[in-house]
Design a protein around this motif. Structure first.
Motif, short mmCIF file in Angstrom:
data_model
loop_
_atom_site.label_atom_id
_atom_site.label_comp_id
_atom_site.label_asym_id
_atom_site.label_seq_id
_atom_site.Cartn_x
_atom_site.Cartn_y
_atom_site.Cartn_z
N THR A 55 -3.87 45.37 -12.33
CA THR A 55 -4.02 45.96 -11.02
C THR A 55 -2.66 46.26 -10.45
OG1 THR A 55 -4.03 43.81 -9.96
CG2 THR A 55 -6.14 44.76 -10.55
N PHE A 56 -2.66 47.16 -9.52
CA PHE A 56 -1.41 47.50 -8.86
C PHE A 56 -1.71 47.82 -7.43
CE2 PHE A 56 1.46 50.74 -7.24
CZ PHE A 56 2.69 50.15 -7.45
N ARG A 57 -1.19 47.09 -6.55
CA ARG A 57 -1.39 47.37 -5.15
C ARG A 57 -0.22 46.88 -4.35
NH1 ARG A 57 -5.99 48.36 -2.59
NH2 ARG A 57 -4.54 48.55 -0.88
N THR A 113 -22.45 46.43 -18.55
CA THR A 113 -21.98 45.33 -17.71
C THR A 113 -20.56 44.89 -18.06
OG1 THR A 113 -23.12 43.82 -19.21
CG2 THR A 113 -24.26 44.42 -17.18
N ASP A 135 -9.08 49.47 -11.57
CA ASP A 135 -10.09 48.42 -11.54
C ASP A 135 -11.49 48.96 -11.25
OD1 ASP A 135 -8.15 46.64 -12.04
OD2 ASP A 135 -7.92 45.95 -9.99
N ALA A 136 -11.65 50.28 -11.23
CA ALA A 136 -12.94 50.86 -10.90
C ALA A 136 -14.00 50.43 -11.91
CB ALA A 136 -12.84 52.38 -10.88
N ARG A 137 -15.16 50.15 -11.42
CA ARG A 137 -16.30 49.82 -12.28
C ARG A 137 -17.38 50.87 -12.08
NH1 ARG A 137 -15.08 45.23 -15.47
NH2 ARG A 137 -17.28 44.71 -15.55
N THR A 193 -17.21 51.94 -8.28
CA THR A 193 -17.16 51.04 -7.13
C THR A 193 -15.96 51.29 -6.23
OG1 THR A 193 -16.01 49.47 -8.56
CG2 THR A 193 -18.39 49.15 -8.27
N ASN A 194 -14.93 51.87 -6.77
CA ASN A 194 -13.73 52.04 -5.94
C ASN A 194 -13.80 53.28 -5.06
OD1 ASN A 194 -13.39 54.04 -7.85
ND2 ASN A 194 -11.21 53.64 -8.15
N GLY A 195 -14.91 53.99 -5.09
CA GLY A 195 -15.06 55.17 -4.27
C GLY A 195 -14.90 56.46 -5.04
N ALA A 242 -15.70 59.14 0.51
CA ALA A 242 -16.66 58.32 -0.23
C ALA A 242 -16.14 56.88 -0.30
CB ALA A 242 -16.86 58.87 -1.64
N ALA A 243 -16.98 55.95 0.14
CA ALA A 243 -16.54 54.56 0.18
C ALA A 243 -17.12 53.75 -0.96
CB ALA A 243 -16.95 53.92 1.51
N TYR A 244 -18.39 53.94 -1.19
CA TYR A 244 -19.05 53.13 -2.22
C TYR A 244 -20.18 53.95 -2.83
CZ TYR A 244 -20.98 49.11 -4.59
OH TYR A 244 -21.42 48.25 -5.55
#
Lengths: 1103, 466
Positions: free
Chosen positions: A2-4, A408, A470-472, A505-507, A1054-1056
């Protein structure tokens, strides 16, 4: 990884903040409420003919729902005759496209044809409602933002109200005739049917009925549904709706381990697909089964396979390769790794089952089935539309029908269900996919590479498609983009062919190339920049960067034509602020080096003992000769202006690259890259407990980070102490104590009350550099010994004698001197002051003998000034050898200690986005060891020695051409180092090098050793053997831009996004569950986006 | 991150000061009229219930009454006798649907019985605390069932500790050197307000707004988060000794650049009782989880050791990040972390199993859209696998989520106004929910196969009108 960036804590605290809830006031105009699914309808005034014949003026009109094909026909009619030259799309309506029976028949007082509109029925699960949106039947090219509008189906309620439909509905479909919408309700374990005509009529009077699902005995099934699919509409246009739904519905019951085929009219089960505990599916034609009653009446669910997602595709096209229409249902189970595809008959009842096991212990939470696709086709030819181009359906790669499944493990798995019938590996390392050509066999192989057939790229979780960061994935669907005109080749926004869209999931909503008919099918070595392998292969994330085929060339107009010439001074080489990587259009070209502050390779010397004039004596990244019309000069082999072969060799896997990353190569650098505001691979500045006992000294962290950091035996641990000027760093009750004899001014945290007592017993520890070697590393503990103070220029093959060490120290000292002025020769280094040395094995460094500084007292270990006087450096004397740290009494380190871990005797390659890549894992005892199964490219250290490249090792050693600018001397008798005119020259020489490959790039580090100079700086005639010039603090940095950046649908806000559905005319409908309703920032209760597959910039947003 | 705790800012509360403004304790010695258990002299009513916790033997439920409107001069810790509660539910859910004494059938939900709370409370065990208690942590002190409660109290502010003493057949809360139970007021010795030595006024006070608490019974510590400062306090909990705040770290999280809001919120241990338990702390304004371990240097107070942190990038990172963490829980032996964020409103499931390097992976696995303004979550396995239950404060609902294989909402349970905290009883297959805005405790049936599964079968306390 991850990078933030962290928020900066710079705002004063509010003194009193409630811990209760955050109040919010939703905007009053919001019509949607957490949408999860959408179905489509066509409704309006329709000529009633009974179907199957042309209309007449005597036929009456009725307001009714009708199969969606009617609206599709009107959309086709509205497209008119496509004229690529008409940018306004003003072609007249092509009335020949009107549906049968709805012909244009002018008749005063009567409509001349039907008046129909599309409707989207938007399911909102938590509120149990259906919202409605509408738009005119228009072709994609005529859709604009605002074309689709949410409508109010209950004028008596304020706002745009929805229709109450059921309790926790999980999905919505329309029936065969397009007259009813049906939901499966998890809250009540039944179905709801909505009479579409009643809901859309004026005024609306929605009729919603509950429909129990019953088995063959008429017993009600009370299992909770997880998904519903219906057969596509195929009813007759020209009739009014019946009173009941029609067709077959499929409902997945996870708790019952079945997918039931249900008569939409009666709710009676007709057949089912049943799963055993192993996930094996069979068709159960007996409708007389029971399920646990999960709704209201008791009944416990037993363990078993849980089918939970469905997709049904009618592929009615026929051609030589596919002589009959096919209807297929795909099923995913959330606790089984088998994807199931069921062949359906004309009544949409199951006839045969195909199951494909996918790798790993995964479950499938969403599935999407493609039509049959003839794989391959390039450059704007729509190879898959058999009605347009090739009636035979061949040849190219042959027929495939893919199922995409959200797994999954956070990837999207792909399998072919008709041809090779196995999982497709989407993570093959492109380095291993060489030699394929455009013959049908190769295209077929690449269309679905068998799972585990070839090595995967480092970091691959498995064979599935991995999203960025990290998007799923949450959902997937497949669309077929058929543009009305030829598209710009290789334009990221030019969709032509089959594509999967994946919500995350990350939008983000990602796009995957299933079969891009606007791009090459195989890598073409004659056009390498136009056929990047990760962009050629099917099932790869789509790239969003333009002009990948750009070369370092310039177009020179010459009269009525122009000439393309190579150039070396490309615009990037001047440096500057750098590219804007946040913009779609700002990055172009293939991956290449971007200068840092005007330097291709930025160099940091730290507190180096080397003069700048000697910089070229240090190891560096290889340079090659650029020969352009504008200049001839050495450039980095990573540079845009490097010869094409070098560029291509440098970046072997575009997909593995970050779009913009800065890499640091630091000699004996830290193993982590994080600051206090970033997270990539762990903190550089760590806090641990140092324990000294009878077994020695160790540093311990409860979080057990050491194997994750990539610590290897004999890595360097630096106890950093504290800064006495930085308050509060030592914790309550402690103070930062600086010993008065400390040469560095670095303190150590100690109990404030004990400083006076501890000052003496801790003196050696406090005045030392506190550098240690980790002799063993486990995940939670590093055992430490003091690091010996050695000569940096100890030969990499080991020293031979103490005298050699003395000579090398003198030579090393000379590197720090400016070259003599006036063309004089270098002085004899033997006059330089020196220490006493021992050539012996170093217990703190593995490998050959080292030059270790000898001593009898601390003063012997100091640095020597030009006069030979010792200046304390933090090295102290211990048992006759200078060391950089001592094992302290326990009480000196009882408080928590700050420390860093660095590599020993190697460059550390660490990326601003990738971090430090390494193969270290913990064995069964927790000891940090190299993973024998790790990808050979998962490395982050570059030592100065390595096996020969002929062994296949990575890193490896070789001799290679190095081009550089070196001083040009014109010696005279009294001025042997007089510079010539010009004073420099470009030379290409054979240089020792270490070749290094990580997942993103390959390069050569040249000159790990340097022979020394004999007379003049840079003459390379010193005759030293295997002597390095590197020193701690030496680091190089390169910035690589235009790596891979995935194309994402440009959905603002778009959020979710939770679901994506294929809509009319291959439109893409994204359901976004929304975010927190804020009164201070833009937020919603969810949105629905409609995106045109062929024009992804055209977006209708509903909220 | 600074290790020096900031000085506390004491809240100048508006607590009623009249001696007679005591909580509705009732008369301890009065005889409860079975026909009128809520008679004025005996009624002991919930008032703004917030934190709740269950004893390890699942015999009693501890309820913190926050006294949020300052009607009374203190808060209170109630002891709800779950055996009595279970008896009432059993009668009610039997075929005869027998109503308990003084109980009524909910007019909106036929499966719900509403009962006065007084008969179900061990009234002699209750003690009085400061106002605005937010959570209740439980330390198991021995195998005899003696416990210690650790309660963040915003109004003091303090970390109040209370012993649950079992002496023969007597059971009572004790937080006063001279009195036990019987509405004794917790004394200053049981209110930790300063670092290391509470009796030394020169020691730094704890930071404001203690919010959530995690207790590791085996390793004898608790960690309390602070909502208004982004701080974390370590409470040393020797089983046979005096608790103390042994360490605190301020500035764990940064402030929101726009609002200045800051806060450490949810806290949970990955593997409580293990030697190197890693404690995870969430933030109000950051999309970040900070980890800690507790170290005990020789002859030194226990210390908080800040470990690595990671960002919650799996959800919403393209739309401004995912933050305002309100609940954390671990399942499967620490291999899964369940986290609820308010922005976007999601249950997020993280893989916290040990990776090949021996370190928790901390990788996002999946997420489930949930209600807005969730407050807490709890994990419960009633026999058919883990389920996550989430209190939805604004909506008056509890979301039931099957977290397996991606996660999905399996039920939305109407539970009452302002559900705040929830705890589960695996053996009784019940979920207890504190309804802050209506002064009730709701009991939800979790039994697989039960016709009332995931429904409120009992509401204790007369719902206060809005």
């Amino acid at each position: 990884m991850t990078f933030r960036k962290l928020l900066l804590a710079a705002i004063p605290l509010a003194s009193l903040v409630s811990c209760g809830t955050t109040s919010s006031t939703p905007p009053s105009t919001l019509a949607l409420d957490r949408p999860i699914d959408v179905a489509f309808a066509c409704f309006g005034s329709l000529r009633i003919t009974g179907g199957g014949r042309m209309g007449t003026t005597a036929d009456p009109f009725a307001t009714t729902a009708t199969p969606i094909e009617a609206c599709n026909d009107y959309a086709l009619a509205a497209a008119g005759v496509v004229d690529p030259n008409d940018s306004n799309n003003n072609q007249p309506i092509d009335k020949t496209k009107y549906p049968l029976g709805q012909e244009d028949l002018p008749n005063p007082g009567q409509p001349s044809t039907a008046t129909l509109n599309y409707y989207a029925l938007i399911l909102q699960s938590v509120s149990g409602t259906v919202a409605v949106a509408t738009w005119q039947p228009l072709p994609p090219v005529k859709m604009i933002a605002g074309t689709v509008q949410v409508m109010d189906v209950d004028p008596l309620q304020p706002g745009a109200s929805g229709i109450s439909i059921g309790d926790l509905p999980v999905g919505i479909v329309t029936d065969r005739n397009g007259c009813f919408a049906v939901t499966a309700n998890a809250g009540t374990c039944d179905l709801s049917t909505l009479d579409i005509t009643s809901a859309l009529d004026t005024p609306p009077n929605p009729i919603v009925d509950r429909l129990d699902v019953t088995n063959g005995n008429g017993d009600v099934i009370l299992a909770k549904p997880a998904a519903i699919a219906g057969e596509p509409t195929s009813g007759v246009i020209g009739i009014e709706c019946q009173k009941t739904p029609a067709g077959i519905l499929y409902v997945a019951y996870p708790g019952c381990h079945r997918v039931a085929a249900i008569d939409a009219a009666t709710g009676k089960i007709q057949s089912s697909i049943v799963f055993d505990a192993a996930g094996t599916a069979t068709i159960d034609p007996d409708p007389n089964f029971t399920c646990p009653a999960e709704c209201g009446a008791g009944g416990a669910v037993v363990a078993g396979t849980r089918p939970s997602s469905l997709d049904l595709v009618d592929d009615l096209r026929t051609y030589l390769q596919k002589p009959a229409p096919t209807r297929r249902l795909a099923i995913g189970a959330d606790n089984s790794n088998k994807v199931t595809v069921v062949d359906l008959d004309e009544q949409h009842l199951p006839t045969a089952i195909t199951q494909i096991p996918l790798e790993g212990a995964i479950g499938l939470t969403d599935v999407a089935l493609s039509p049959q696709i003839r794989m391959g086709g390039t450059a704007g030819d729509i190879e898959d539309d058999f009605t347009l181009s090739d009636a035979n359906g061949g040849p190219l790669g042959g027929q495939f029908q893919f199922v995409y499944a959200v797994a999954t493990d956070g990837t999207v798995r792909v399998a072919d269900t008709i041809n090779v019938k196995h999982e497709c590996d989407t993570q093959i390392d492109p380095r291993t996919l060489t030699g394929f050509t455009a013959n049908p066999g190769d295209i077929a192989y690449l269309s679905c590479i068998p799972d585990n057939d070839k090595p995967r790229r480092a970091g691959a979780k498995g064979p599935g498609i991995q999203l960025v960061g990290d998007a799923r994935p949450t959902a997937v669907t497949i669309v077929h983009a058929v543009p009305t005109s030829l598209m710009t080749p290789a334009n990221p926004s030019a969709f032509m062919g089959y594509f999967a869209t994946i919500t995350a999931t990350n939008g983000g909503v990602f796009v995957v190339n299933v079969d891009d008919d606007n791009y090459a099918d195989v890598y073409d070595p004659t056009q390498p920049l136009s056929t990047w392998l990760p962009l050629v292969l099917p099932h790869q994330l789509r790239d969003r960067i333009k002009n990948r085929d750009t070369k370092a060339e310039e177009v020179i107009p010459e009269g009525d034509h122009s000439t393309t010439v190579p150039v070396c001074n490309v615009s990037e080489s001047v440096g500057g602020a750098g590219p804007d990587v946040t913009s779609l259009d700002s990055l172009t070209d293939g991956p290449h080096l971007w200068p840092i502050a005007g330097q291709e390779v930025a160099v940091a010397l730290g507190n180096a003992a080397i003069d700048l004039s000697r910089r070229q004596e240090l190891p560096t990244i290889r340079q090659v000769l650029c020969t352009g019309m504008d200049a001839t000069k050495p450039v980095s082999e990573l540079a845009f202006a490097a010869p094409l072969a070098n560029r291509l060799a440098s970046f072997p896997d575009l997909r593995a690259m970050h779009v913009d990353e800065q890499w640091i190569l630091a000699w004996e650098g830290p193993l982590s890259n994080d600051s206090s505001t970033e997270h990539i691979d762990g903190q550089v500045d760590r806090i641990g407990q140092v324990i000294v006992d009878g077994t020695g000294m160790r540093v311990v962290e409860g979080g057990k980070p050491f194997c994750e950091m990539g610590v290897e035996p004999f890595d360097e641990v630096i106890l950093k102490g504290c800064d006495p000027n930085a308050g509060g760093v030592c914790g309550y009750g402690n103070t930062c104590f600086v010993h008065p004899d400390s040469p560095t001014g670095v303190g150590s945290c100690m109990p404030a009350n004990d400083v006076g007592v501890l000052s003496d017993p801790c003196r050696e520890f406090l005045i030392s550099q506190r550098h240690y070697a980790a002799t063993t590393a486990t995940s939670g503990e590093l055992r430490l010994i003091p690091r010996r103070h050695v000569l940096h220029s100890t030969p990499i093959t080991g020293c031979a004698s103490a005298d050699q060490c003395t000579t090398l120290e003198q030579h090393e000292r000379q590197l720090n001197d400016e070259p003599p002025a006036n063309g004089a020769a270098l002085p004899d280094p033997s006059s330089e002051p020196h220490h006493a040395w021992a050539c012996e094995a170093d217990p703190s460094r593995p490998g050959p003998n080292q030059c270790i500084m000898q001593c009898t007292k601390d003063e012997d270990c100091g640095d020597l000034d030009d006069a030979g006087k010792s200046v304390a450096s933090g090295a102290v004397c211990d048992a006759g050898r200078c060391v950089e740290g001592v094992i302290p009494p326990l009480q000196c380190v009882e408080t928590l200690q700050r420390y860093e871990v660095h590599a020993s005797q190697a460059f550390v390659m660490i990326g601003s986005r990738s971090g430090y890549l390494h193969p270290i894992i913990a064995d069964a005892n927790g000891t940090c060891v190299k993973d024998p199964n790790a990808s050979p490219t998962l490395v982050g250290r570059i030592p100065l020695t390595a096996p020969a490249c002929t062994t296949g090792a990575n890193p490896c050693s070789l001799t290679i051409d190095q081009t550089e600018t070196e001083p040009a001397y014109a010696p005279t008798t009294d001025k042997p180092c007089e510079l010539a005119d010009p004073p420099s020259q470009i030379v290409t020489r054979q240089a020792p090098a270490i070749r290094f490959s990580n997942p993103t790039m390959t390069f050569e580090l040249v000159d790990p050793i340097y022979p020394g100079d004999q007379t003049c700086v840079g003459d390379r005639k010193g005759g030293l053997i295997d002597v390095p010039t590197v020193f701690p603090g030496y680091a190089m940095s390169v910035r690589i831009v235009s790596g891979f950046q995935s194309y994402a649908l440009p959905l603002a806000g778009a959020a979710y996004p939770i679901n994506v559905v294929r809509g009319p005319q291959e439109s893409i409908w994204v359901e976004d569950e929304g975010d927190f309703l804020s009164t201070t920032s833009v937020s919603t209760r969810g949105r629905v986006y409609r995106v045109e597959a062929t024009l992804p910039g055209t977006i209708n947003t509903l909220q | 991150m600074l290790r020096a705790p900031a000085l506390s800012i004491l809240i100048a509360g508006c607590t009623a000061s009249a001696a007679d403004v005591i909580p509705p304790n009732g008369d301890v010695d009065c005889h409860v009229d079975p026909n009128n258990p809520n008679s004025a002299s005996c009624a002991q009513r919930f008032f703004w219930p917030t934190g709740i916790a269950i004893s390890p033997d699942e015999s009693v439920l501890f309820v913190a009454d926050a006294n949020s409107d300052l009607t009374y001069n203190s808060g209170r810790i109630d002891v709800l006798e779950l055996t009595k509660v279970e008896e009432a539910i059993t009668s009610w859910t039997s075929a005869s649907h027998t109503l308990g004494t003084g109980c009524t059938k909910d007019t909106d939900f036929s499966e719900t019985m509403i009962c006065p709370e007084t008969p179900y409370l061990d009234r002699q065990a209750s003690v009085l605390t400061g106002n605005f208690a937010t959570a209740v942590g439980v330390q198991a002190k021995d195998s005899d069932g003696n416990l210690r409660l650790v309660i963040p109290v915003r109004g003091d502010p303090s970390i109040t500790w209370i012993d649950w003493v079992k002496s023969g057949t007597d059971r009572f809360l004790q937080c006063n050197g001279t009195e036990v139970g019987t509405y004794a007021t917790c004394d200053d010795d049981h209110k930790l307000t300063r670092l290391r030595d509470d009796s030394d006024p020169t020691q730094p006070g704890i930071t404001d707004e203690p919010f959530d608490v995690f207790v590791d019974s085996v390793n004898d510590f608790a960690i309390v988060t602070h909502l208004a400062s982004g701080s974390a306090s370590l409470v040393d909990l020797p089983k046979d000794g005096q608790p103390s705040i042994s360490d605190a770290i301020s500035g764990v999280f940064g402030a929101d650049p726009q609002t200045g809001a800051i806060g450490a919120t949810a806290v949970a241990g990955r593997d409580p009782g293990s030697p190197d338990d890693i404690v995870y702390v969430g933030a109000r304004t950051e999309d970040r989880i900070q980890t800690f371990t507790v170290v005990r240097p020789r002859d030194q107070p226990a210390l908080l050791q800040a470990g690595d942190f990671f960002f919650l990038n799996t959800v919403g990172s393209l739309a401004g990040g995912s933050r305002d963490t309100r609940g954390l829980a671990f399942g499967s032996g620490g291999d899964r972390m369940y986290l609820i964020n308010r922005l976007p409103p999601t249950l997020q499931i993280y893989d916290t199993s040990l990776g090949p390097q021996g370190t928790p992976k901390n990788e996002g696995m999946s997420a489930v859209d949930i209600c807005r303004d969730a407050s807490r979550l709890v994990l419960a396995d009633s026999g058919d696998g883990d389920r996550v239950y989430i209190a939805c404060f604004d909506d008056g609902q509890v979301y039931a989520i099957d977290p397996r294989d991606g996660g999905r909402v399996t039920d939305v349970i109407s539970v009452g106004r302002g559900p705040y905290d929830l705890v589960a009883s695996p053996s009784k297959k019940r979920l207890y929910v504190s309804n802050y805005l209506e002064n009730t405790i709701a009991v939800i049936d979790l039994a697989p196969g039960s016709p009332t599964r995931n429904r409120v079968v009992l509401r204790l306390g007369e719902p206060k009108k809005p």
